[in-house]
Design a protein around this motif. Structure first.
Motif, PDB file in Angstrom:
ATOM      1  N   GLN A 124       0.835  -1.211   0.000  1.00 50.26           N
ATOM      2  CA  GLN A 124       0.000   0.000   0.000  1.00 50.26           C
ATOM      3  C   GLN A 124       0.867   1.256   0.000  1.00 50.26           C
ATOM      4  O   GLN A 124       0.542   2.235  -0.648  1.00 50.26           O
ATOM      5  N   GLU A 125       1.986   1.154   0.728  1.00 48.18           N
ATOM      6  CA  GLU A 125       2.917   2.298   0.789  1.00 48.18           C
ATOM      7  C   GLU A 125       3.537   2.589  -0.570  1.00 48.18           C
ATOM      8  O   GLU A 125       3.931   3.716  -0.860  1.00 48.18           O
ATOM      9  N   GLN A 126       3.634   1.517  -1.384  1.00 48.11           N
ATOM     10  CA  GLN A 126       4.286   1.680  -2.694  1.00 48.11           C
ATOM     11  C   GLN A 126       3.337   2.234  -3.754  1.00 48.11           C
ATOM     12  O   GLN A 126       3.755   2.512  -4.864  1.00 48.11           O
ATOM     13  N   GLN A 127       2.048   2.379  -3.409  1.00 48.10           N
ATOM     14  CA  GLN A 127       1.089   2.900  -4.381  1.00 48.10           C
ATOM     15  C   GLN A 127       1.225   4.421  -4.502  1.00 48.10           C
ATOM     16  O   GLN A 127       1.602   5.079  -3.532  1.00 48.10           O
ATOM     17  N   PRO A 128       0.877   4.977  -5.687  1.00 46.55           N
ATOM     18  CA  PRO A 128       0.967   6.435  -5.836  1.00 46.55           C
ATOM     19  C   PRO A 128       0.020   7.170  -4.871  1.00 46.55           C
ATOM     20  O   PRO A 128       0.375   8.170  -4.278  1.00 46.55           O
ATOM     21  N   GLN A 129      -1.212   6.633  -4.715  1.00 46.62           N
ATOM     22  CA  GLN A 129      -2.168   7.236  -3.777  1.00 46.62           C
ATOM     23  C   GLN A 129      -2.058   6.504  -2.446  1.00 46.62           C
ATOM     24  O   GLN A 129      -2.420   5.348  -2.350  1.00 46.62           O
ATOM     25  N   ARG A 130      -1.515   7.222  -1.441  1.00 47.60           N
ATOM     26  CA  ARG A 130      -1.347   6.519  -0.172  1.00 47.60           C
ATOM     27  C   ARG A 130      -2.289   7.085   0.880  1.00 47.60           C
ATOM     28  O   ARG A 130      -1.883   7.761   1.811  1.00 47.60           O
ATOM     29  N   GLY A 131      -3.579   6.850   0.666  1.00 48.60           N
ATOM     30  CA  GLY A 131      -4.573   7.370   1.606  1.00 48.60           C
ATOM     31  C   GLY A 131      -4.644   6.516   2.856  1.00 48.60           C
ATOM     32  O   GLY A 131      -3.620   6.042   3.350  1.00 48.60           O
ATOM     33  N   GLU A 132      -5.844   6.309   3.328  1.00 48.87           N
ATOM     34  CA  GLU A 132      -6.067   5.477   4.518  1.00 48.87           C
ATOM     35  C   GLU A 132      -5.655   4.028   4.203  1.00 48.87           C
ATOM     36  O   GLU A 132      -6.152   3.425   3.253  1.00 48.87           O
ATOM     37  N   LYS A 133      -4.708   3.510   4.991  1.00 48.99           N
ATOM     38  CA  LYS A 133      -4.211   2.156   4.683  1.00 48.99           C
ATOM     39  C   LYS A 133      -4.836   1.113   5.606  1.00 48.99           C
ATOM     40  O   LYS A 133      -5.124   1.416   6.757  1.00 48.99           O
ATOM     41  N   THR A 134      -5.052  -0.075   5.054  1.00 47.38           N
ATOM     42  CA  THR A 134      -5.490  -1.180   5.907  1.00 47.38           C
ATOM     43  C   THR A 134      -4.236  -1.640   6.638  1.00 47.38           C
ATOM     44  O   THR A 134      -3.230  -1.953   6.013  1.00 47.38           O
ATOM     45  N   ASP A 135      -4.315  -1.662   7.960  1.00 46.69           N
ATOM     46  CA  ASP A 135      -3.120  -1.986   8.716  1.00 46.69           C
ATOM     47  C   ASP A 135      -3.442  -3.004   9.818  1.00 46.69           C
ATOM     48  O   ASP A 135      -4.059  -2.671  10.825  1.00 46.69           O
ATOM     49  N   LEU A 136      -3.021  -4.218   9.587  1.00 51.00           N
ATOM     50  CA  LEU A 136      -3.246  -5.261  10.610  1.00 51.00           C
ATOM     51  C   LEU A 136      -1.911  -5.794  11.126  1.00 51.00           C
ATOM     52  O   LEU A 136      -1.812  -6.946  11.546  1.00 51.00           O
ATOM     53  N   ARG A 137      -0.891  -4.919  11.070  1.00 54.08           N
ATOM     54  CA  ARG A 137       0.409  -5.367  11.562  1.00 54.08           C
ATOM     55  C   ARG A 137       0.298  -5.614  13.073  1.00 54.08           C
ATOM     56  O   ARG A 137      -0.287  -4.804  13.798  1.00 54.08           O
ATOM     57  N   VAL A 138       0.846  -6.741  13.509  1.00 51.97           N
ATOM     58  CA  VAL A 138       0.671  -7.147  14.916  1.00 51.97           C
ATOM     59  C   VAL A 138       1.652  -6.376  15.814  1.00 51.97           C
ATOM     60  O   VAL A 138       2.857  -6.426  15.595  1.00 51.97           O
ATOM     61  N   HIS A 139       1.096  -5.658  16.800  1.00 48.07           N
ATOM     62  CA  HIS A 139       1.949  -4.848  17.683  1.00 48.07           C
ATOM     63  C   HIS A 139       2.468  -5.626  18.886  1.00 48.07           C
ATOM     64  O   HIS A 139       3.528  -5.326  19.424  1.00 48.07           O
ATOM     65  N   ALA A 140       1.662  -6.595  19.330  1.00 50.50           N
ATOM     66  CA  ALA A 140       2.101  -7.410  20.471  1.00 50.50           C
ATOM     67  C   ALA A 140       1.566  -8.813  20.291  1.00 50.50           C
ATOM     68  O   ALA A 140       0.423  -9.000  19.886  1.00 50.50           O
ATOM     69  N   CYS A 141       2.407  -9.775  20.593  1.00 51.80           N
ATOM     70  CA  CYS A 141       1.976 -11.172  20.455  1.00 51.80           C
ATOM     71  C   CYS A 141       2.147 -11.862  21.808  1.00 51.80           C
ATOM     72  O   CYS A 141       3.266 -12.002  22.307  1.00 51.80           O
ATOM     73  N   LEU A 142       1.021 -12.232  22.411  1.00 53.10           N
ATOM     74  CA  LEU A 142       1.091 -12.934  23.694  1.00 53.10           C
ATOM     75  C   LEU A 142       1.225 -14.419  23.410  1.00 53.10           C
ATOM     76  O   LEU A 142       0.359 -15.008  22.765  1.00 53.10           O
ATOM     77  N   TYR A 143       2.333 -15.011  23.850  1.00 58.96           N
ATOM     78  CA  TYR A 143       2.513 -16.442  23.621  1.00 58.96           C
ATOM     79  C   TYR A 143       2.225 -17.199  24.913  1.00 58.96           C
ATOM     80  O   TYR A 143       2.881 -16.978  25.939  1.00 58.96           O
ATOM     81  N   PHE A 144       1.235 -18.084  24.857  1.00 58.53           N
ATOM     82  CA  PHE A 144       0.771 -18.805  26.052  1.00 58.53           C
ATOM     83  C   PHE A 144       1.559 -20.094  26.261  1.00 58.53           C
ATOM     84  O   PHE A 144       1.578 -20.964  25.397  1.00 58.53           O
ATOM     85  N   ILE A 145       2.188 -20.177  27.428  1.00 53.71           N
ATOM     86  CA  ILE A 145       2.965 -21.371  27.772  1.00 53.71           C
ATOM     87  C   ILE A 145       2.143 -22.182  28.776  1.00 53.71           C
ATOM     88  O   ILE A 145       1.649 -21.631  29.763  1.00 53.71           O
ATOM     89  N   ARG A 146       1.996 -23.467  28.516  1.00 61.27           N
ATOM     90  CA  ARG A 146       1.235 -24.319  29.434  1.00 61.27           C
ATOM     91  C   ARG A 146       2.004 -24.474  30.749  1.00 61.27           C
ATOM     92  O   ARG A 146       3.210 -24.735  30.736  1.00 61.27           O
ATOM     93  N   ALA A 147       1.284 -24.299  31.875  1.00 60.35           N
ATOM     94  CA  ALA A 147       1.941 -24.355  33.189  1.00 60.35           C
ATOM     95  C   ALA A 147       2.203 -25.808  33.585  1.00 60.35           C
ATOM     96  O   ALA A 147       1.536 -26.363  34.457  1.00 60.35           O
ATOM     97  N   THR A 148       3.188 -26.417  32.942  1.00 58.11           N
ATOM     98  CA  THR A 148       3.487 -27.832  33.213  1.00 58.11           C
ATOM     99  C   THR A 148       4.391 -27.976  34.426  1.00 58.11           C
ATOM    100  O   THR A 148       4.450 -29.027  35.046  1.00 58.11           O
ATOM    101  N   GLY A 149       5.123 -26.914  34.751  1.00 61.85           N
ATOM    102  CA  GLY A 149       6.076 -26.987  35.857  1.00 61.85           C
ATOM    103  C   GLY A 149       7.421 -27.554  35.426  1.00 61.85           C
ATOM    104  O   GLY A 149       8.357 -27.596  36.213  1.00 61.85           O
ATOM    105  N   HIS A 150       7.530 -28.021  34.154  1.00 59.29           N
ATOM    106  CA  HIS A 150       8.809 -28.582  33.699  1.00 59.29           C
ATOM    107  C   HIS A 150       9.638 -27.509  32.991  1.00 59.29           C
ATOM    108  O   HIS A 150      10.304 -26.726  33.637  1.00 59.29           O
ATOM    109  N   THR A 151       9.518 -27.477  31.669  1.00 58.30           N
ATOM    110  CA  THR A 151      10.260 -26.471  30.906  1.00 58.30           C
ATOM    111  C   THR A 151       9.523 -26.215  29.593  1.00 58.30           C
ATOM    112  O   THR A 151       8.428 -26.728  29.393  1.00 58.30           O
TER     113      THR A 151
END
Ligand SMILES: Nc1nc2c(ncn2[C@@H]2O[C@H](COP(=O)(O)OP(=O)(O)OP(=O)(O)O)[C@@H](O)[C@H]2O)c(=O)[nH]1
Length: 382
Positions: A124-151
């Protein structure tokens, strides 16, 4: 979906963060949750934003979902408003991750989704008309770790490595109330050691040397990672008569907001209150920029991305299809051969019948000739 924040969640603090100009417009924040099924991803998102953004899943259908062997990406959009400050929130949920016996490449839809968002934005940035862009870039990713107690499991390590180089990765220990405080502390230490040994990049809150208070807060947050989490949107009664968000057990209440029970407050502070704008700007300045540069080096400006055809998952499917096709062809060939044998036998039988009929006719002809000869002689004598 417009969801009014119940009881205040702290997004009104955003204008106090560094980039006041963004705050004036309201923020556009995309958060992704990744982890195995049933680790409490939906519950945590609802707890974090104090509102029912996503409804609970139908657990009786869970086995059905596992059969289709797909990690689907689900997008939930909401507009949160507090004290006239708005956040356009997008939650990317990835249900079903790691549910299968063979988890090879189960991360690829997640990784592809993240890359595709960078790609879409760059195009979208490379287009000549750069109006309102669709932006779904991920700002934060929560990664869930199972509480197994091991590793950490090998699958956790694989996916965290890939996520860490693409997004602001924030690891969390899910359902911390299922471990004792001692076990939880040991588990955390072990995970931190693996993260360091495996060079997994996780989000580091920036330390501002000129602001001792915020630097201390950032250090506190960094030291608490991976955050232990208890998720619940239920109000429960504690033994001393307080009404809190938590999970009720026979032995007492596991409180969401109690710092002695889990790190939920620290996580909420990082994501919503103090570092939302840093998460947004590091995504733009670091992760997106890395993607853009890497792509620029491998193709010309404006050229579309070459689609990966060597996706191992597709290769496996293709091989399976080919195998099934060959087997089917072989079975059909055998059926034809049997049919051919049958036809040959039938032909031989008919030929034999024909021969018999032929010799019978010949015999009859001979008999007829004999009779004619005998009849000729008889008439001459008379
Ligand atoms: N003990 C405990 N249970 C939790 C916690 N958070 C959620 N649960 C329970 O775990 C179950 C699954 O929660 P969900 O939030 O639907 O899990 P999910 O990760 O979104 O599941 P999928 O969408 O299927 O991937 C529900 O019964 C929740 O009540 C927690 O912190 N502790």
């Amino acid at each position: 979906m417009a969801a009014p924040a119940v009881g205040g969640i702290g997004i009104a603090n955003l204008p106090n963060q560094r980039h006041k100009i963004v705050a004036k417009r309201g923020a556009h924040f995309t958060i992704m949750v990744v982890g195995e099924s049933g680790l409490g991803k939906t519950t945590l998102i609802n707890t974090l934003f104090s509102t029912e953004l996503s409804s609970s899943k139908n657990y009786s259908r869970r086995h059905v979902k596992q059969l289709d062997k797909l990690t689907e990406v689900e997008i939930i959009k909401a507009e949160l408003e507090e004290k006239s400050f708005k956040v356009k929130l997008t939650v990317i949920d990835t249900p079903g991750f790691g549910d299968y016996v063979n988890n090879r490449d189960s991360w690829s839809p997640i990784i592809d989704f993240i890359d595709d968002q960078h790609e879409t934005y760059m195009r979208q940035e490379q287009q000549p008309q750069r109006g309102e862009k669709t932006d779904l870039r991920v700002h934060a990713c929560l990664y869930f770790i199972r509480a197994t107690g091991h590793t950490l499991k090998p699958l956790d390590i694989e996916i965290m490595k890939r996520l860490g180089t693409r997004v602001n990765l924030i690891p969390v220990i899910a359902k911390a109330d299922t471990l004792t405080q001692g076990d939880l502390a040991n588990f955390k230490q072990r995970i931190r050691a693996v993260i360091a040994a495996q060079n997994i990049r996780i989000y580091q809150p920036p330390i501002d040397p000129e602001d001792t208070q915020s630097a201390e807060h950032a250090r506190l947050l960094a030291d608490a990672m991976p955050f232990s989490i208890i998720g619940s949107t239920e109000d429960v009664q504690t033994a001393d008569g307080r009404t809190v968000k938590g999970r009720q057990y026979l032995w007492g209440v596991a409180e969401v907001e109690n710092e002695n029970h889990c790190d939920f407050r620290k996580l909420r502070s990082l994501v919503i209150r103090t570092h939302m704008l840093d998460l947004i700007s590091t995504t733009e300045e670091s992760h997106y920029e890395n993607y853009r540069q890497a792509q620029m080096e491998t193709r010309k400006f404006g050229e579309p991305k070459v689609k990966k055809l060597d996706n191992p998952k597709f290769k496996e499917e293709e091989e399976g299809l080919r195998r099934r096709f060959t087997e089917q062809v072989k079975a059909e060939e055998a059926r034809f051969r049997q049919w051919e044998q049958h036809l040959i036998a039938e032909r031989d039988r008919l030929n034999k019948d024909l021969e018999l009929a032929h010799s019978a006719v010949k015999q009859l002809e001979a008999e007829l000739d004999n009779l004619q000869v005998g009849y000729g002689r008889g008439s001459q004598r008379r």
